[in-house]
Design a protein around this motif. Structure first.
Motif, mmCIF file in Angstrom:
data_model
loop_
_atom_site.group_PDB
_atom_site.id
_atom_site.type_symbol
_atom_site.label_atom_id
_atom_site.label_comp_id
_atom_site.label_asym_id
_atom_site.label_seq_id
_atom_site.Cartn_x
_atom_site.Cartn_y
_atom_site.Cartn_z
ATOM 1 N N LYS A 230 0.815 -1.210 0.000
ATOM 2 C CA LYS A 230 0.000 0.000 0.000
ATOM 3 C C LYS A 230 0.854 1.268 0.000
ATOM 4 C CE LYS A 230 -2.806 -1.701 3.214
ATOM 5 N NZ LYS A 230 -3.718 -1.465 4.338
ATOM 6 N N MET B 33 -10.534 10.145 -13.007
ATOM 7 C CA MET B 33 -11.303 9.372 -12.030
ATOM 8 C C MET B 33 -11.288 7.895 -12.366
ATOM 9 S SD MET B 33 -15.230 10.113 -11.299
ATOM 10 C CE MET B 33 -16.244 8.743 -11.696
ATOM 11 N N PHE C 165 -7.887 6.288 -11.822
ATOM 12 C CA PHE C 165 -7.618 6.000 -10.421
ATOM 13 C C PHE C 165 -8.523 4.906 -9.884
ATOM 14 C CE2 PHE C 165 -5.118 9.825 -10.552
ATOM 15 C CZ PHE C 165 -4.030 9.407 -9.821
ATOM 16 N N LEU D 298 -6.656 -3.366 -4.676
ATOM 17 C CA LEU D 298 -7.552 -4.252 -3.916
ATOM 18 C C LEU D 298 -7.268 -5.699 -4.282
ATOM 19 C CD1 LEU D 298 -10.989 -2.430 -3.896
ATOM 20 C CD2 LEU D 298 -9.516 -2.941 -1.975
ATOM 21 N N LEU E 284 -12.700 -2.481 1.353
ATOM 22 C CA LEU E 284 -12.418 -1.457 0.352
ATOM 23 C C LEU E 284 -11.422 -0.429 0.876
ATOM 24 C CD1 LEU E 284 -13.365 -0.421 -2.464
ATOM 25 C CD2 LEU E 284 -14.933 1.057 -1.249
ATOM 26 N N SER F 35 -6.887 -0.839 0.080
ATOM 27 C CA SER F 35 -6.287 0.014 -0.944
ATOM 28 C C SER F 35 -5.521 1.141 -0.264
ATOM 29 C CB SER F 35 -7.378 0.577 -1.856
ATOM 30 O OG SER F 35 -8.284 1.315 -1.101
ATOM 31 N N PRO F 36 -4.548 1.685 -0.957
ATOM 32 C CA PRO F 36 -3.741 2.748 -0.340
ATOM 33 C C PRO F 36 -4.549 4.026 -0.161
ATOM 34 C CG PRO F 36 -2.668 1.839 -2.290
ATOM 35 C CD PRO F 36 -4.064 1.338 -2.300
ATOM 36 N N PHE G 285 -3.478 6.913 -0.307
ATOM 37 C CA PHE G 285 -3.021 7.851 -1.326
ATOM 38 C C PHE G 285 -3.907 7.775 -2.569
ATOM 39 C CE2 PHE G 285 0.669 9.270 -4.102
ATOM 40 C CZ PHE G 285 0.659 10.552 -3.603
ATOM 41 N N ILE G 286 -4.192 6.536 -3.005
ATOM 42 C CA ILE G 286 -5.039 6.343 -4.175
ATOM 43 C C ILE G 286 -6.471 6.753 -3.860
ATOM 44 C CG2 ILE G 286 -5.861 4.631 -5.836
ATOM 45 C CD1 ILE G 286 -2.995 4.977 -6.186
ATOM 46 N N PHE H 29 -6.713 10.463 -4.290
ATOM 47 C CA PHE H 29 -6.732 10.837 -5.696
ATOM 48 C C PHE H 29 -8.091 10.542 -6.308
ATOM 49 C CE2 PHE H 29 -2.006 10.869 -6.045
ATOM 50 C CZ PHE H 29 -1.911 12.082 -6.693
ATOM 51 N N PHE H 30 -8.566 9.323 -6.073
ATOM 52 C CA PHE H 30 -9.834 8.922 -6.670
ATOM 53 C C PHE H 30 -10.949 9.851 -6.207
ATOM 54 C CE2 PHE H 30 -13.753 6.373 -6.342
ATOM 55 C CZ PHE H 30 -13.998 6.275 -7.693
ATOM 56 N N PHE I 12 -10.767 13.341 -7.851
ATOM 57 C CA PHE I 12 -11.215 13.413 -9.241
ATOM 58 C C PHE I 12 -12.692 13.074 -9.369
ATOM 59 C CE2 PHE I 12 -6.577 12.697 -9.937
ATOM 60 C CZ PHE I 12 -6.341 13.993 -10.358
ATOM 61 N N LEU I 13 -13.185 12.228 -8.459
ATOM 62 C CA LEU I 13 -14.618 11.942 -8.429
ATOM 63 C C LEU I 13 -15.395 13.217 -8.114
ATOM 64 C CD1 LEU I 13 -16.917 9.757 -8.322
ATOM 65 C CD2 LEU I 13 -16.549 9.719 -5.872
ATOM 66 N N LEU J 207 -14.368 16.164 -8.497
ATOM 67 C CA LEU J 207 -14.152 17.118 -9.578
ATOM 68 C C LEU J 207 -15.158 16.896 -10.700
ATOM 69 C CD1 LEU J 207 -12.021 19.301 -9.638
ATOM 70 C CD2 LEU J 207 -10.634 17.844 -11.113
ATOM 71 N N SER J 208 -15.396 15.628 -11.046
ATOM 72 C CA SER J 208 -16.328 15.404 -12.152
ATOM 73 C C SER J 208 -17.772 15.556 -11.692
ATOM 74 C CB SER J 208 -16.085 14.039 -12.794
ATOM 75 O OG SER J 208 -16.039 13.054 -11.831
ATOM 76 N N THR K 291 -0.833 13.920 6.628
ATOM 77 C CA THR K 291 0.194 14.606 5.842
ATOM 78 C C THR K 291 0.061 14.333 4.357
ATOM 79 O OG1 THR K 291 1.643 12.749 6.269
ATOM 80 C CG2 THR K 291 1.934 14.668 7.646
ATOM 81 N N LEU K 292 -0.695 13.291 3.997
ATOM 82 C CA LEU K 292 -0.808 12.944 2.580
ATOM 83 C C LEU K 292 -1.732 13.896 1.819
ATOM 84 C CD1 LEU K 292 -1.094 9.053 2.563
ATOM 85 C CD2 LEU K 292 0.642 10.410 1.467
ATOM 86 N N PHE L 45 -0.600 16.243 -0.898
ATOM 87 C CA PHE L 45 0.268 15.651 -1.915
ATOM 88 C C PHE L 45 -0.540 14.781 -2.865
ATOM 89 C CE2 PHE L 45 3.188 17.003 1.209
ATOM 90 C CZ PHE L 45 4.307 17.359 0.484
ATOM 91 N N ARG M 291 -1.070 3.548 5.882
ATOM 92 C CA ARG M 291 -2.056 3.081 4.914
ATOM 93 C C ARG M 291 -1.489 3.152 3.531
ATOM 94 N NH1 ARG M 291 -6.319 5.354 8.262
ATOM 95 N NH2 ARG M 291 -5.253 5.308 10.233
#
Lengths: 290, 268
Positions: free
Chosen positions: A211, A249, A252, A260, B82, B86-87, B89-90, B93-94, B97-98, B100-101, B189-190, B193, B268
């Motif tokens: 991760k 989106m 990512f 996962l 879920l 998953s990280p 960080f991702i 980001f997700f 952008f989610l 954002l759209s 802190t992430l 970034f 994480r």
């Protein structure tokens, strides 16, 4: 890539997508996945070695040496890992350059730090200013590997240190009774047995390491996060045959699914390994993190 | 410029009060400490609000995961999987952008692309999943006798949960939960970034630390300052949670009280 991709504007959704996903840049994106896996494959053993060395140092009977090991173990705990990543990349780079500077340019009389600049003699630059592009990339990747290994080595050292102490006292006493020296007992009795105790912690660490791989992006490596941002951004018809809106989106989302799946598969495999290793061992396989 | 003036100028810079321009050159130690400390306000904001709100969802998810009804259990399990699988960080980001759209279609989502709300939501869900798993483990470790005793006293349903199960669950989960709190603060802190923009350079502690490291090309000053601040925060969390731990365990005989043991590796 396919023959019908000559004029993408005329294609239906599905063939269009098949062309779109096989463009050159997309292969760079797929190669970045390999980069991530490669980083894991290199970092995990190196971090384990760092951890082993750290745990051995912490167990040392010479007090200052053992403080060094314990300091290494504990320093990573109080501070966010990402700060370490950002720190080590620059610090290691400057460290290497400074060492080379001292060795290669002994008669350089200016100070290395001048205001906001870090100046070493041109011969000490890493990689050399004249080096080809791949060397720069390789060096960046190498720094990332060392950084990961340093940070995760500290975590691994903590796990292994705990595991070494979990090996039953009786085993070590028996070894002494057989006349083994401290070193023999360590290598022949403790090291083979400690893995079972270390495995839950190490599995946890592996998950954490998986991760942590997106942080490669912060270290300046062109990894999957970099490419997802690049490829997902809005593309206008002027610059590409495959114009599309802001798809970051979805890119990512793909990364999310990738991670996962990756963690799920690792979980299942590690579970199997654990049952296999503890076969015939009278341990309570506890979920000990440390 | 004296250090007091610097503190007056930059002490609240991260929330937009004080001097607009960041220092550009000739950075003093005082400036670095002040700005990085001012950035800590964001870390504390994210950490405190995510923890406080995540706590309730975590309880719900933990009980949900232990439920017999599979329509409740499965979503809880998936939620935890879920966010833990998953990280972070991702996830940031997700989510960015989610939002954002979504924003381009519904004006309602306008504030969600700003870090103060969008990142907070991600951290809230993330910590709920991690703490939910911790609470679930504690829930399963509740001694049978306590639940049976509650039954014998005629407690059931909400009363039994509120007065017996929940306090015991918290008591058992507390050392691990303390750890989760520490790592949540580290995870904050992430935020800057990972897509979420630092509007008008109002960032968190790491944002300013890396700003100084980039400008001076000297990582040996800002990052240790950052480390110092985080160790301070960690000590505060340990003190605060230790106090709660003592309160949760105050009915137990002295030797039966669980010691606070600090585990790590929950990045994480």
């Amino acid at each position: 890539m396919f023959a019908y991709c000559a004029d993408p504007a005329t294609l239906d959704t599905l063939p269009w997508l098949s062309c779109f996903l096989t463009t050159g840049v997309h292969f760079a994106f797929y190669a970045a996945f390999i980069k991530v896996v490669l980083l894991l494959a290199i970092t995990a053993p190196v971090a384990l070695a760092f951890g082993f060395a750290g745990a051995m140092t912490a167990r040392s009977r010479i007090l200052p040496v053992s403080w060094l090991g314990k300091g290494y173990i504990s320093i990573v705990r109080g501070v966010p890992d990402i700060a370490f990543f950002l720190f080590f990349v620059i610090a290691l780079d400057q460290g290497f350059e400074y060492l080379r500077h001292v060795v290669l340019c002994p008669d350089w009389d200016q100070p290395v730090r001048q205001g906001n600049d870090f100046l070493v003699c041109p011969a000490a630059k890493l990689p050399l200013g004249t080096a080809p592009e791949w060397q720069h990339e390789f060096y960046g990747f190498f720094l990332a590997v060392i950084t990961f290994a340093l940070v995760f080595g500290a975590f691994a050292a903590n796990v292994l240190y705990g595991a070494m102490r979990s090996v039953p006292r009786g085993q070590m006493e028996t070894a002494e009774a057989y006349g083994m020296s401290r070193r023999q007992a360590f290598w022949r009795i403790m090291v083979p047995q400690m893995w079972v105790y270390a495995l839950p912690g190490l599995s946890n660490l592996w998950m954490v390491l998986v991760k942590a791989t997106p942080l490669l992006f912060l270290l300046g490596v062109e990894d999957i996060v970099y490419w997802a941002r690049e490829l997902g951004g809005t593309k206008t018809p002027r610059f590409t045959d495959y114009p599309h809106g802001d798809w970051r989106m979805w890119y990512f989302l793909a990364l999310l699914v990738f991670y996962l799946a990756f963690t799920r598969v690792s979980e299942v495999l590690l579970e199997r390994l654990n049952t296999r290793l503890s076969r015939g061992q009278s341990t309570i396989t506890k979920r000990a993190g440390a | 410029m004296s250090c007091w003036e610097t503190i007056a100028d930059y002490g609240l810079r991260s929330i937009g009060i004080g001097e607009r321009l960041l220092p550009r050159s000739d950075f003093t130690l005082c400036q670095q400490v002040t700005l990085i400390g001012s950035g800590m306000l964001w870390n504390i904001y994210f950490g405190v609000f995510a923890l406080a709100s995540g706590f309730f969802l975590a309880t719900a998810v933990a009980v949900g995961k232990a439920a017999r009804n599979r329509w409740i259990r499965k979503p809880s399990e998936w939620f935890i999987f879920l966010f833990r699988g998953s990280p972070l960080f991702i996830q940031f980001f997700f989510a960015y952008f989610l939002f954002l759209s979504l924003k381009s279609q519904f004006a309602f989502f306008d504030p969600f692309t700003a870090a103060w709300l969008g990142a907070l939501i991600v951290l809230f869900l993330n910590t709920a999943a991690y703490s939910g798993e911790i609470f679930y483990g504690a829930y399963r470790a509740i001694p049978r006798g306590e639940v049976e005793a509650a039954d014998a006293y005629g407690l059931s349903g909400w009363a039994r949960f509120r007065r017996i199960i929940w306090p015991t669950m918290l008591r058992l989960a507390w050392p691990a939960y303390t750890n989760e709190a520490i790592f949540l603060f580290h995870a904050t802190t992430l935020v800057f970034f990972s897509g979420f923009p630092a509007w008008q350079q109002r960032g968190d502690a790491l944002y300013y630390a890396s700003y100084f490291a980039d400008k001076t090309f000297n990582p040996f000053v800002p990052y240790p300052i950052l480390a110092g601040f985080f160790i301070l925060v960690t000590l505060c969390i340990v003190a605060l949670f230790g106090w709660v731990n003592r309160r949760l365990n105050r009915h137990l005989p002295q030797e039966a009280r669980p010691k606070m043991r600090f585990r790590m590796n929950l990045i994480r």
